[in-house]
Design a protein around this motif. Structure first.
Motif, PDB file in Angstrom:
ATOM      1  N   THR A 131       0.820  -1.215   0.000  1.00  0.00           N
ATOM      2  CA  THR A 131       0.000   0.000   0.000  1.00  0.00           C
ATOM      3  C   THR A 131       0.852   1.262   0.000  1.00  0.00           C
ATOM      4  O   THR A 131       1.994   1.270   0.483  1.00  0.00           O
ATOM      5  N   SER A 132       0.282   2.306  -0.543  1.00  0.00           N
ATOM      6  CA  SER A 132       0.859   3.636  -0.378  1.00  0.00           C
ATOM      7  C   SER A 132       0.433   4.178   0.981  1.00  0.00           C
ATOM      8  O   SER A 132      -0.451   3.629   1.640  1.00  0.00           O
ATOM      9  N   MET A 133       1.054   5.275   1.396  1.00  0.00           N
ATOM     10  CA  MET A 133       0.641   5.984   2.606  1.00  0.00           C
ATOM     11  C   MET A 133       0.282   7.407   2.222  1.00  0.00           C
ATOM     12  O   MET A 133       0.968   8.035   1.416  1.00  0.00           O
ATOM     13  N   THR A 134      -0.804   7.916   2.802  1.00  0.00           N
ATOM     14  CA  THR A 134      -1.334   9.221   2.427  1.00  0.00           C
ATOM     15  C   THR A 134      -0.724  10.344   3.254  1.00  0.00           C
ATOM     16  O   THR A 134      -0.585  10.234   4.482  1.00  0.00           O
ATOM     17  N   VAL A 135      -0.390  11.417   2.572  1.00  0.00           N
ATOM     18  CA  VAL A 135       0.004  12.674   3.217  1.00  0.00           C
ATOM     19  C   VAL A 135      -1.136  13.654   2.984  1.00  0.00           C
ATOM     20  O   VAL A 135      -1.431  14.028   1.844  1.00  0.00           O
ATOM     21  N   GLY A 136      -1.810  14.042   4.068  1.00  0.00           N
ATOM     22  CA  GLY A 136      -2.958  14.928   3.957  1.00  0.00           C
ATOM     23  C   GLY A 136      -2.568  16.331   3.523  1.00  0.00           C
ATOM     24  O   GLY A 136      -1.429  16.779   3.727  1.00  0.00           O
ATOM     25  N   VAL A 137      -3.527  17.037   2.898  1.00  0.00           N
ATOM     26  CA  VAL A 137      -3.252  18.383   2.421  1.00  0.00           C
ATOM     27  C   VAL A 137      -3.043  19.328   3.610  1.00  0.00           C
ATOM     28  O   VAL A 137      -3.780  19.280   4.608  1.00  0.00           O
ATOM     29  N   ASP A 138      -2.008  20.158   3.524  1.00  0.00           N
ATOM     30  CA  ASP A 138      -1.660  21.058   4.625  1.00  0.00           C
ATOM     31  C   ASP A 138      -0.694  22.097   4.077  1.00  0.00           C
ATOM     32  O   ASP A 138      -0.511  22.200   2.860  1.00  0.00           O
ATOM     33  N   ASP A 139      -0.052  22.846   4.974  1.00  0.00           N
ATOM     34  CA  ASP A 139       0.959  23.778   4.477  1.00  0.00           C
ATOM     35  C   ASP A 139       2.178  22.976   4.024  1.00  0.00           C
ATOM     36  O   ASP A 139       2.408  21.846   4.475  1.00  0.00           O
ATOM     37  N   PRO A 140       2.974  23.508   3.099  1.00  0.00           N
ATOM     38  CA  PRO A 140       4.071  22.747   2.496  1.00  0.00           C
ATOM     39  C   PRO A 140       5.056  22.147   3.507  1.00  0.00           C
ATOM     40  O   PRO A 140       5.479  20.999   3.342  1.00  0.00           O
ATOM     41  N   LYS A 142       4.600  21.273   6.659  1.00  0.00           N
ATOM     42  CA  LYS A 142       3.988  20.163   7.392  1.00  0.00           C
ATOM     43  C   LYS A 142       3.895  18.925   6.509  1.00  0.00           C
ATOM     44  O   LYS A 142       4.171  17.801   6.951  1.00  0.00           O
ATOM     45  N   MET A 143       3.526  19.099   5.256  1.00  0.00           N
ATOM     46  CA  MET A 143       3.426  17.968   4.349  1.00  0.00           C
ATOM     47  C   MET A 143       4.792  17.346   4.092  1.00  0.00           C
ATOM     48  O   MET A 143       4.917  16.117   4.010  1.00  0.00           O
TER      49      MET A 143
END
Length: 356
Positions: A131-140, A142-143
């Motif tokens: 599986t992939s892992m998700t990086v949620g949308v946020d400021d650059p 933090k991401m």
């Protein structure tokens, strides 16, 4: 072997970290469980998670469909008429894909338990899943920090949520790319957040800077098929249709008109494993690879999706990290870093005594 009872229950499961996309921020999920009880004591289980902004289904509508027309279609029917019952679920009511998915997987679970084999064996072969892992949308910044954390945890594929404040998306991707090794693959998911021309401009900029994008999910609105095709035709990066594909009929439209390069199958969108098989088979005929994904949902329903994906040769991408965002421990799936191991017990996995 008759279906003697069908029970429906509801629970809420908190997330340990808020899950942010261009469409919503989730801090907990709702999960509706349906159990099918056979005369010989076998119990089949399915679960559904409402996602208003994608499926339009609520917890109340899922429960109503399961306790109403779907139960009527299955009650006192013989599990040996398996294919007929799967079709009866789909024909029981209009829409309600999440409720249909729960009933569908419960029927698959019960039938494969009745046969005393794992679900993946009923469906076909068994191939490894990463599986992939998700990086949620946020400021650059933090991401970038989140991406680095997940790479250090052993993930070689990251799904990056973009689309909220599109003017920041190049900065986000640049920050992430600078924080992680070049061989880590990035999959972008705009969740319908871009306009067609804007999407082309952004993707071409990412291609120019060598951002290492494997593919991009649903860059434009779900119903904007012309816009989706415009993006597909004007960039080199593969484009994946997600919210644009609910049914096998939707899949036929996408593949026959080449509106996208790839399809994302989710059980909650398409109504369960039966329709997921139809979509994957149809795409395979057109040589269009598929990904298995999920909403933010329980590990049991994600486990059902994983059984399907591990058995189908045209499902070659996997996005099944949702249970890792929940505070409860995953069942029927064993996560070892990015690799998933499925339960080898009959069906999707065991039903707990408390759920009988």
């Amino acid at each position: 072997m008759l279906i003697e009872d069908i029970k429906v229950s509801y629970r809420e499961i908190p997330l340990h970290t808020p899950f942010k996309t261009a469409l919503r921020t989730a801090t907990e999920i709702e999960s509706i469980t349906v159990t099918i009880h056979l005369a010989n004591g076998v119990i089949g289980k399915g679960e559904a998670a409402p996602t208003w902004v994608i499926t339009g289904d609520s917890a109340q509508s899922i429960q109503a469909a399961l306790e109403g027309p779907i139960k009527t279609a299955l009650f006192h029917q013989d599990i040996r008429h398996f294919q007929t019952l799967l079709t009866a679920i789909q024909n029981s009511c209009v829409g309600n894909t999440s409720a249909k998915a729960a009933a569908d997987m419960a029927l698959y679970d019960a039938y494969s338990k009745w046969l005393a084999i794992p679900l993946y064996q009923l469906l076909g072969d068994h191939q490894p899943i990463y599986t992939s892992m998700t990086v949620g949308v946020d400021d650059p910044a933090k991401m970038a920090d989140d991406a680095k954390k997940w790479v250090e945890a052993g993930y070689s594929r990251l799904k990056i949520k973009v689309g909220a404040k599109p003017e920041l998306d190049i900065t986000r991707i640049t920050a992430i790319r600078e924080a992680i090794p070049a061989d880590v693959l990035l999959r972008l998911d705009a969740n319908q957040g871009w306009q067609p021309k804007q999407a082309v401009q952004l993707i071409q900029k990412m291609e120019k800077i060598g951002a290492g994008i494997e593919f991009i999910e649903q860059p434009v609105k779900a119903k904007d098929l012309d816009g989706l095709k415009f993006v597909t035709d004007h960039v080199q990066t593969p484009i994946m249709a997600d919210e644009s594909v609910f049914s096998p009929q939707d899949a036929f439209t996408i593949v026959s008109g080449h509106y996208a390069d790839l399809l994302n199958i989710k059980l909650m969108k398409c109504g369960g494993i039966q329709n997921a098989l139809s979509i994957a088979n149809l795409a395979m005929v057109h040589r269009m690879p598929c990904m298995i994904g999920s909403m933010m949902e329980s590990s049991f329903s994600v486990g059902a999706a994983a059984h399907f994906a591990s058995a189908h040769p045209n499902v070659i991408y996997y996005d099944l990290d949702a249970p890792l965002w929940l505070i409860e421990e995953a069942e029927v799936i064993d996560y070892q870093g990015e690799k998933l191991y499925l339960s080898s017990s009959a069906g999707i996995g065991a039903v707990n005594e408390s759920e009988k």
